[in-house]
Design a protein around this motif. Structure first.
Motif, mmCIF file in Angstrom:
data_model
loop_
_atom_site.group_PDB
_atom_site.id
_atom_site.type_symbol
_atom_site.label_atom_id
_atom_site.label_comp_id
_atom_site.label_asym_id
_atom_site.label_seq_id
_atom_site.Cartn_x
_atom_site.Cartn_y
_atom_site.Cartn_z
ATOM 1 N N LEU A 229 0.879 -1.211 0.059
ATOM 2 C CA LEU A 229 -0.022 -0.061 -0.103
ATOM 3 C C LEU A 229 0.803 1.195 0.024
ATOM 4 O O LEU A 229 1.898 1.392 1.107
ATOM 5 C CB LEU A 229 -0.951 0.066 1.099
ATOM 6 N N PHE A 230 0.650 2.141 -1.009
ATOM 7 C CA PHE A 230 1.248 3.219 -0.996
ATOM 8 C C PHE A 230 0.347 4.582 -0.762
ATOM 9 O O PHE A 230 -0.566 4.948 -1.351
ATOM 10 C CB PHE A 230 1.970 3.757 -2.264
ATOM 11 N N ASP A 231 0.525 5.012 0.585
ATOM 12 C CA ASP A 231 -0.232 6.016 1.053
ATOM 13 C C ASP A 231 0.159 7.417 0.646
ATOM 14 O O ASP A 231 1.379 8.052 1.130
ATOM 15 C CB ASP A 231 -0.335 5.899 2.648
ATOM 16 N N LEU A 232 -0.588 8.138 -0.281
ATOM 17 C CA LEU A 232 -0.365 9.294 -0.821
ATOM 18 C C LEU A 232 -0.401 10.385 0.066
ATOM 19 O O LEU A 232 0.370 11.428 0.018
ATOM 20 C CB LEU A 232 -1.500 9.744 -1.865
ATOM 21 N N ARG A 233 -0.743 10.477 1.438
ATOM 22 C CA ARG A 233 -0.670 11.369 2.424
ATOM 23 C C ARG A 233 0.901 11.776 2.817
ATOM 24 O O ARG A 233 1.315 12.988 3.057
ATOM 25 C CB ARG A 233 -1.252 11.134 3.793
ATOM 26 N N THR A 234 1.691 10.688 2.859
ATOM 27 C CA THR A 234 3.204 11.089 3.235
ATOM 28 C C THR A 234 3.907 11.156 2.180
ATOM 29 O O THR A 234 5.276 11.134 2.364
ATOM 30 C CB THR A 234 3.373 10.103 4.414
ATOM 31 N N ILE A 235 3.665 10.712 1.046
ATOM 32 C CA ILE A 235 4.652 10.746 -0.228
ATOM 33 C C ILE A 235 4.685 12.383 -0.808
ATOM 34 O O ILE A 235 3.566 12.928 -1.093
ATOM 35 C CB ILE A 235 4.349 9.707 -1.324
ATOM 36 N N GLN A 236 5.836 12.913 -0.956
ATOM 37 C CA GLN A 236 5.695 14.078 -1.188
ATOM 38 C C GLN A 236 5.686 14.357 -2.631
ATOM 39 O O GLN A 236 5.980 13.409 -3.630
ATOM 40 C CB GLN A 236 7.148 14.819 -0.791
ATOM 41 N N ASP A 237 5.070 15.389 -3.430
ATOM 42 C CA ASP A 237 5.100 15.411 -4.694
ATOM 43 C C ASP A 237 6.418 15.129 -5.503
ATOM 44 O O ASP A 237 6.182 14.500 -6.515
ATOM 45 C CB ASP A 237 4.505 16.929 -5.193
ATOM 46 N N ASN A 238 7.534 15.873 -5.368
ATOM 47 C CA ASN A 238 8.627 15.632 -5.898
ATOM 48 C C ASN A 238 9.390 14.212 -5.810
ATOM 49 O O ASN A 238 10.028 13.899 -6.514
ATOM 50 C CB ASN A 238 9.687 16.532 -5.486
ATOM 51 N N GLU A 239 8.537 13.472 -4.970
ATOM 52 C CA GLU A 239 8.984 11.811 -4.826
ATOM 53 C C GLU A 239 8.296 11.000 -5.743
ATOM 54 O O GLU A 239 8.833 9.907 -5.932
ATOM 55 C CB GLU A 239 8.905 11.553 -3.173
ATOM 56 N N LEU A 240 7.229 11.523 -6.489
ATOM 57 C CA LEU A 240 6.429 10.287 -7.206
ATOM 58 C C LEU A 240 7.137 10.084 -8.342
ATOM 59 O O LEU A 240 7.218 8.505 -8.547
ATOM 60 C CB LEU A 240 5.154 11.300 -7.686
ATOM 61 N N PRO A 241 8.053 10.772 -9.075
ATOM 62 C CA PRO A 241 8.845 10.192 -10.390
ATOM 63 C C PRO A 241 9.733 9.177 -9.537
ATOM 64 O O PRO A 241 10.293 8.181 -10.383
ATOM 65 C CB PRO A 241 9.647 11.391 -10.790
#
Length: 473
Positions: free
Chosen positions: A448-460
């Motif tokens: 499960l990848f929780d989008l709350r704690t993933i920073q925008d610049n980390e998505l790539p």
């Protein structure tokens, strides 16, 4: 064993590997001693694998003995040896204040403050007007008293140190009265009674596990009493048939007997948590307003700053702490003070604080924004992975973490990833070994990848990691 000896004889000597062109390049980049250590490590591992392997594996050449392959292993050894052990990670767990992953992220202003101070000499302990020695605590004292309403402030390296210093300075060799239900464990197996023992204070428990009354405290007060201690149970809740003494009442009792009342708030918070739809959590201002003489709390939890133990309260008690020898042992450095000062300044404008302090910002991300972010991530992942992977978006819940709001769940959206043939634990391990490491949570054999704690610049970076590790599963 005879057959294995033939394979052992095929292992190149250290000098054979040292004579290669690639090793010469590695020696120039690292050092001769480190390269030799790497070669010996690789050769020893190879020898051990040959001795432990069955002949079928050896005959099928499943164990590489070729010089080229060994040199690749030597190079990887050197890369690993030279890499930093402490490195940035991508937190996809959904735990906002994740102790094992470094707790709170710093705001941009705090990051800039640390960078600025790290590249110059600073006014850490010097008075600009007189040119004489000053106090390092002056950099945060005024803003802490401004924000909390306290008379004075002091900062040490963490909240456990703050409690230890307060007890050592105010109650060494004296009795400290505390409710039995507040003898909490504060993390890392450290417990309040153990901290009290180190301070030299003598523990006096009152009440029962679930109930304590003001009369219990008053009956325990003697000529040997040094202070009254209240520990806020920020990392758990006792529900049901309970009774706790309000801080305001305890403060009045302390004033009656001229005893300081110390409150350990643990996580600590400066803003109204009910504005986010969370349960009420006492703020530092509340505690000061209700008469606490000394309040301690953490800097890197709900405050959203660097690791620190913050002490605010009455000047006469904080002066004793500042003069105590232990204060020198637990003092903070210039980087902590720079980051903390910048973080605290954000709180002068609460609307700005919610936007600029990552911990507060992550608490307040709208659900529709998380859902949209999850859809984008899933689409990007789908473009780079094989058809053996299954992807889905589902609603879930995040945790605040950091010993705060233990019963609260924050609605969130996660991207769920599973593989038809490979277990989630195996994929999670590969992600942890990625650069940067990626930490997720596992549910029902899916990541499960929780989008709350993933920073925008980390998505790539997350998508690139999945692309690199998924082929060949």
């Amino acid at each position: 064993m005879k057959e294995k000896q033939e394979y052992l004889r095929k292992i190149p000597a250290v000098n054979d590997l040292l004579a290669t062109e690639l090793v010469n390049e590695l020696v120039d980049r690292y050092s001769h001693e480190l390269v030799v250590a790497g070669i010996r490590e690789v050769i020893d591992n190879l020898r051990e694998r040959i001795l432990e392997a069955d002949l079928e594996k050896l005959q099928n050449e499943e164990i590489e003995i070729e010089i080229e392959q060994l040199l690749k292993q030597v190079k990887q050894f050197l890369i690993n040896k030279s890499s930093s052990s402490l490195m940035p990670v991508i937190n996809a767990t959904g735990v906002i204040i994740h102790t094992n992953l470094g707790r709170s992220l710093l705001s941009k202003s705090a990051q800039k403050a640390v960078q600025r101070i790290s590249s110059h000499y600073s006014t850490l302990e010097i008075d600009r007007e007189s040119g004489k020695r000053g106090s390092r605590y002056s950099h945060v004292r005024d803003i802490l008293t401004e924000l909390t309403g306290a008379e004075d402030a002091l900062v040490v390296n963490n909240n456990a140190a703050a409690v230890l210093l307060a007890l050592s300075a105010l109650a060494a060799d004296k009795e400290v009265v505390i409710a039995r239900g507040q003898l909490v464990e504060i993390g890392g197996s450290f417990r309040i009674p153990e901290v009290m023992e180190q301070s030299g204070a003598k523990l006096v428990e009152v009440g029962s596990t679930n109930k304590v009354y003001l009369k219990d405290y008053e009956r325990a007060i003697t000529e040997e009493t040094g202070l009254l201690l209240k520990v806020h149970t920020s990392n758990y809740r006792v529900m049901g048939f309970t009774k706790e003494v309000e801080l305001e009442d305890l403060s009045k009792l302390g004033a009656k007997y001229e005893l300081p009342v110390v409150e350990d708030l643990g996580s600590g918070i400066l803003v109204d948590s009910t504005l986010w739809g969370l349960s009420y959590e006492p703020t530092v201002q509340d505690s000061i307003g209700q008469g606490a003489d000394v309040v301690t709390f953490s800097g890197d939890k709900m405050l959203g700053g660097p690791q620190a133990g913050i002490i605010v309260g009455n000047k006469k008690y904080l002066d004793k702490m500042k003069r105590h020898p232990l204060n020198r042992v637990v003092r903070v450095d210039k980087f902590t003070l720079a980051a903390l000062e910048a973080t605290l300044k954000e709180y002068r404008n609460s609307k700005r604080a919610y936007q600029e302090i990552p911990t507060l910002r992550m608490l307040n991300i709208p659900e529709d924004e998380l859902k949209e972010k999850a859809a984008t991530l899933m689409q990007n992942i789908r473009e780079v992975i094989s058809s053996d992977f299954n992807l889905a978006i589902r609603k879930d819940s995040s945790q605040i973490g950091g010993g705060a709001f233990p019963l609260e769940k924050l609605p969130t959206y996660v991207v769920e990833l599973s593989h038809n043939n490979t277990g989630a634990e195996k994929i999670a391990e590969k992600l942890r070994l990625n650069t940067p490491p990626i930490f997720t949570r596992i549910y029902s054999n899916a990541l499960l990848f929780d989008l709350r704690t993933i920073q925008d610049n980390e998505l790539p970076e997350l998508v690139a990691a999945l692309k690199n590790i998924t082929y060949g599963n």
